[in-house]
Scaffold this motif. Sequence first.
Motif, PDB file in Angstrom:
ATOM      1  N   ARG A 164       6.736   3.445 -10.007  1.00 39.40           N
ATOM      2  CA  ARG A 164       6.081   4.747  -9.886  1.00 39.40           C
ATOM      3  C   ARG A 164       5.333   4.883  -8.569  1.00 39.40           C
ATOM      4  NH1 ARG A 164       3.766   4.828 -15.884  1.00 39.40           N
ATOM      5  NH2 ARG A 164       4.058   2.659 -15.506  1.00 39.40           N
ATOM      6  N   LYS A 165       4.952   3.766  -7.968  1.00 44.42           N
ATOM      7  CA  LYS A 165       4.160   3.807  -6.742  1.00 44.42           C
ATOM      8  C   LYS A 165       4.991   3.523  -5.495  1.00 44.42           C
ATOM      9  CE  LYS A 165       0.047   2.289  -9.193  1.00 44.42           C
ATOM     10  NZ  LYS A 165      -0.317   3.582  -9.602  1.00 44.42           N
ATOM     11  N   VAL A 166       6.289   3.368  -5.632  1.00 44.84           N
ATOM     12  CA  VAL A 166       7.133   2.957  -4.510  1.00 44.84           C
ATOM     13  C   VAL A 166       7.255   4.035  -3.431  1.00 44.84           C
ATOM     14  CG1 VAL A 166       9.401   3.689  -5.358  1.00 44.84           C
ATOM     15  CG2 VAL A 166       9.198   1.639  -3.969  1.00 44.84           C
ATOM     16  N   SER A 167       6.940   5.277  -3.752  1.00 42.64           N
ATOM     17  CA  SER A 167       7.069   6.351  -2.767  1.00 42.64           C
ATOM     18  C   SER A 167       6.042   6.230  -1.643  1.00 42.64           C
ATOM     19  CB  SER A 167       6.940   7.718  -3.439  1.00 42.64           C
ATOM     20  OG  SER A 167       5.662   7.840  -4.004  1.00 42.64           O
ATOM     21  N   VAL A 168       4.972   5.482  -1.862  1.00 43.88           N
ATOM     22  CA  VAL A 168       3.949   5.282  -0.843  1.00 43.88           C
ATOM     23  C   VAL A 168       4.283   4.027  -0.054  1.00 43.88           C
ATOM     24  CG1 VAL A 168       1.507   4.809  -0.472  1.00 43.88           C
ATOM     25  CG2 VAL A 168       2.209   6.353  -2.299  1.00 43.88           C
ATOM     26  N   ASP A 169       4.135   4.077   1.253  1.00 40.66           N
ATOM     27  CA  ASP A 169       4.403   2.909   2.074  1.00 40.66           C
ATOM     28  C   ASP A 169       3.233   1.944   1.953  1.00 40.66           C
ATOM     29  OD1 ASP A 169       5.428   1.093   3.796  1.00 40.66           O
ATOM     30  OD2 ASP A 169       5.345   2.378   5.574  1.00 40.66           O
ATOM     31  N   TRP A 170       3.128   1.296   0.816  1.00 41.30           N
ATOM     32  CA  TRP A 170       1.985   0.465   0.507  1.00 41.30           C
ATOM     33  C   TRP A 170       1.934  -0.804   1.337  1.00 41.30           C
ATOM     34  CZ3 TRP A 170       2.910  -4.367  -1.362  1.00 41.30           C
ATOM     35  CH2 TRP A 170       4.186  -4.603  -1.859  1.00 41.30           C
ATOM     36  N   GLU A 171       3.040  -1.212   1.928  1.00 42.57           N
ATOM     37  CA  GLU A 171       3.036  -2.417   2.753  1.00 42.57           C
ATOM     38  C   GLU A 171       2.146  -2.242   3.976  1.00 42.57           C
ATOM     39  OE1 GLU A 171       6.989  -3.562   3.761  1.00 42.57           O
ATOM     40  OE2 GLU A 171       7.607  -3.690   1.677  1.00 42.57           O
ATOM     41  N   LYS A 172       1.934  -0.994   4.413  1.00 42.82           N
ATOM     42  CA  LYS A 172       1.176  -0.742   5.632  1.00 42.82           C
ATOM     43  C   LYS A 172      -0.185  -0.120   5.377  1.00 42.82           C
ATOM     44  CE  LYS A 172       5.317  -0.377   8.317  1.00 42.82           C
ATOM     45  NZ  LYS A 172       6.345   0.490   8.800  1.00 42.82           N
ATOM     46  N   ARG A 173      -0.487   0.226   4.145  1.00 38.35           N
ATOM     47  CA  ARG A 173      -1.760   0.888   3.844  1.00 38.35           C
ATOM     48  C   ARG A 173      -2.623  -0.026   2.986  1.00 38.35           C
ATOM     49  NH1 ARG A 173      -0.860   6.842   2.041  1.00 38.35           N
ATOM     50  NH2 ARG A 173      -3.124   6.753   2.204  1.00 38.35           N
ATOM     51  N   ASP A 174      -3.711  -0.494   3.576  1.00 42.10           N
ATOM     52  CA  ASP A 174      -4.584  -1.436   2.872  1.00 42.10           C
ATOM     53  C   ASP A 174      -5.161  -0.861   1.589  1.00 42.10           C
ATOM     54  OD1 ASP A 174      -4.172  -3.457   4.719  1.00 42.10           O
ATOM     55  OD2 ASP A 174      -5.880  -2.856   5.949  1.00 42.10           O
ATOM     56  N   SER A 175      -5.480   0.424   1.579  1.00 40.88           N
ATOM     57  CA  SER A 175      -6.068   1.017   0.379  1.00 40.88           C
ATOM     58  C   SER A 175      -5.070   1.005  -0.777  1.00 40.88           C
ATOM     59  CB  SER A 175      -6.539   2.444   0.650  1.00 40.88           C
ATOM     60  OG  SER A 175      -5.448   3.278   0.995  1.00 40.88           O
ATOM     61  N   VAL A 176      -3.804   1.236  -0.473  1.00 39.35           N
ATOM     62  CA  VAL A 176      -2.780   1.221  -1.518  1.00 39.35           C
ATOM     63  C   VAL A 176      -2.560  -0.203  -2.010  1.00 39.35           C
ATOM     64  CG1 VAL A 176      -0.380   1.772  -2.059  1.00 39.35           C
ATOM     65  CG2 VAL A 176      -1.703   3.288  -0.585  1.00 39.35           C
ATOM     66  N   ARG A 177      -2.536  -1.154  -1.080  1.00 36.55           N
ATOM     67  CA  ARG A 177      -2.386  -2.567  -1.474  1.00 36.55           C
ATOM     68  C   ARG A 177      -3.550  -2.986  -2.379  1.00 36.55           C
ATOM     69  NH1 ARG A 177       1.319  -5.703   0.899  1.00 36.55           N
ATOM     70  NH2 ARG A 177       0.101  -7.599   0.677  1.00 36.55           N
ATOM     71  N   ALA A 178      -4.758  -2.538  -2.065  1.00 35.34           N
ATOM     72  CA  ALA A 178      -5.926  -2.881  -2.880  1.00 35.34           C
ATOM     73  C   ALA A 178      -5.773  -2.318  -4.295  1.00 35.34           C
ATOM     74  CB  ALA A 178      -7.195  -2.354  -2.232  1.00 35.34           C
ATOM     75  N   LYS A 179      -5.285  -1.090  -4.399  1.00 37.63           N
ATOM     76  CA  LYS A 179      -5.066  -0.485  -5.722  1.00 37.63           C
ATOM     77  C   LYS A 179      -4.011  -1.265  -6.499  1.00 37.63           C
ATOM     78  CE  LYS A 179      -6.385   4.180  -4.442  1.00 37.63           C
ATOM     79  NZ  LYS A 179      -5.940   5.550  -4.212  1.00 37.63           N
ATOM     80  N   LEU A 180      -2.974  -1.727  -5.811  1.00 33.88           N
ATOM     81  CA  LEU A 180      -1.936  -2.516  -6.480  1.00 33.88           C
ATOM     82  C   LEU A 180      -2.504  -3.848  -6.967  1.00 33.88           C
ATOM     83  CD1 LEU A 180       1.180  -1.877  -4.232  1.00 33.88           C
ATOM     84  CD2 LEU A 180       0.791  -1.088  -6.568  1.00 33.88           C
TER      85      LEU A 180
END
Length: 72
Positions: free
Chosen positions: A19-35
């Motif tokens: 569900r979260k794959v649409s965000v480029d989480w590899e490059k965004r620290d805030s998204v990585r933190a949420k994961l």
Amino acid sequence: MAIITLKKIAHELTENLRRKVSVDWEKRDSVRAKLRLMVKRILRKYKYPPDKQDEAIRLVLQQTEQLCAGWM
């Protein structure tokens, strides 16, 4: 830890990550933190040993990077 519990953890993690794959989480620290928080919550939910959670979270995030690369 029982194999069935590990399967449930893996399934829940995979569904949440899809569900979260649409965000480029590899490059965004805030998204990585949420994961990381999501993984930690799921591990706690299934009573994963607290002393092994940090290593499990690192491993899940590494595997997720590889898995998501194939989804895009």
